[in-house]
Design a protein around this motif. Structure first.
Motif, short mmCIF file in Angstrom:
data_model
loop_
_atom_site.label_atom_id
_atom_site.label_comp_id
_atom_site.label_asym_id
_atom_site.label_seq_id
_atom_site.Cartn_x
_atom_site.Cartn_y
_atom_site.Cartn_z
N UNK A 1 20.54 3.36 1.86
CA UNK A 1 20.15 4.13 3.09
C UNK A 1 20.17 5.49 2.73
N UNK A 2 19.00 6.56 3.21
CA UNK A 2 18.82 7.74 3.11
C UNK A 2 18.67 8.38 4.51
N UNK B 1 5.20 9.32 -0.76
CA UNK B 1 5.53 8.67 -1.65
C UNK B 1 5.96 7.10 -1.37
N UNK B 2 6.95 6.85 -0.34
CA UNK B 2 7.36 5.62 0.02
C UNK B 2 6.30 4.69 0.44
N UNK B 3 5.07 5.13 1.29
CA UNK B 3 4.10 4.51 1.31
C UNK B 3 3.34 3.89 0.24
N UNK B 4 3.21 4.73 -0.86
CA UNK B 4 2.59 4.54 -2.14
C UNK B 4 3.31 3.47 -2.83
N UNK B 5 4.64 3.56 -2.73
CA UNK B 5 5.28 2.58 -3.47
C UNK B 5 5.40 1.13 -2.95
N UNK C 1 3.05 0.16 -0.97
CA UNK C 1 1.76 -0.29 -1.16
C UNK C 1 1.62 -1.20 -2.43
N UNK C 2 2.01 -0.65 -3.27
CA UNK C 2 2.21 -1.18 -4.74
C UNK C 2 3.31 -2.25 -4.99
N UNK C 3 3.90 -2.69 -3.81
CA UNK C 3 5.07 -3.68 -3.79
C UNK C 3 6.13 -3.29 -4.76
N UNK C 4 6.44 -2.23 -4.91
CA UNK C 4 7.55 -1.91 -5.51
C UNK C 4 8.86 -1.57 -4.70
N UNK C 5 8.65 -1.30 -3.49
CA UNK C 5 9.79 -0.99 -2.46
C UNK C 5 9.33 -1.66 -0.96
N UNK C 6 10.35 -2.01 -0.26
CA UNK C 6 10.34 -2.24 1.02
C UNK C 6 10.95 -1.26 1.78
N UNK C 7 10.63 -0.59 2.72
CA UNK C 7 11.34 0.57 3.44
C UNK C 7 11.12 0.31 4.84
N UNK C 8 11.92 0.94 5.84
CA UNK C 8 11.80 0.91 7.33
C UNK C 8 12.67 2.15 7.76
N UNK C 9 12.27 2.51 8.66
CA UNK C 9 13.30 3.69 9.37
C UNK C 9 14.10 2.89 10.35
N UNK C 10 15.44 3.02 10.40
CA UNK C 10 16.18 2.24 11.19
C UNK C 10 16.69 3.20 12.29
#
Length: 92
Positions: free
Chosen positions: A5-6, A20-24, A26-35
């Motif tokens: 969490x950040x 940057x998060x969207x780029x990562x 889109x490249x299936x490097x991360x999954x993120x969500x605003x909690x």
């Protein structure tokens, strides 16, 4: 190295971070969500060590801070209201 969490509460360049998060993502490097408001949850899917270091450095440079106080239970609080009961059939 990379926290779960950040908080972006103190970040003035949120667009840069989300780009940057969207780029990562889109490249299936991360999954993120605003909690919650400015709190994000990141799941590392396939970041290299170098990519992790770069992401952490980007966060540090833009005042994105680890949010260790977030509790998993907090995100489930609102989900309790999804269990609607049908009181119309009950006789009082």
């Amino acid at each position: 190295m990379l926290a779960k969490y950040y908080s972006l509460d103190e970040c003035f360049e949120q667009d840069t971070i989300y780009d940057k998060l969207d780029e990562l993502s889109d490249n299936s490097k991360i999954d993120y969500e605003i909690v919650e408001d400015d709190v994000i949850r990141i799941k590392d899917l396939s970041l290299t060590v170098k990519e992790k270091k770069e992401l952490v450095k980007l966060f540090e440079e833009n005042d994105v801070i680890e949010y260790n106080e977030w509790e998993e239970d907090e995100e489930d609080e609102d989900e309790d209201f999804d269990d609607e009961e049908d009181y119309e059939d009950d006789e009082f």
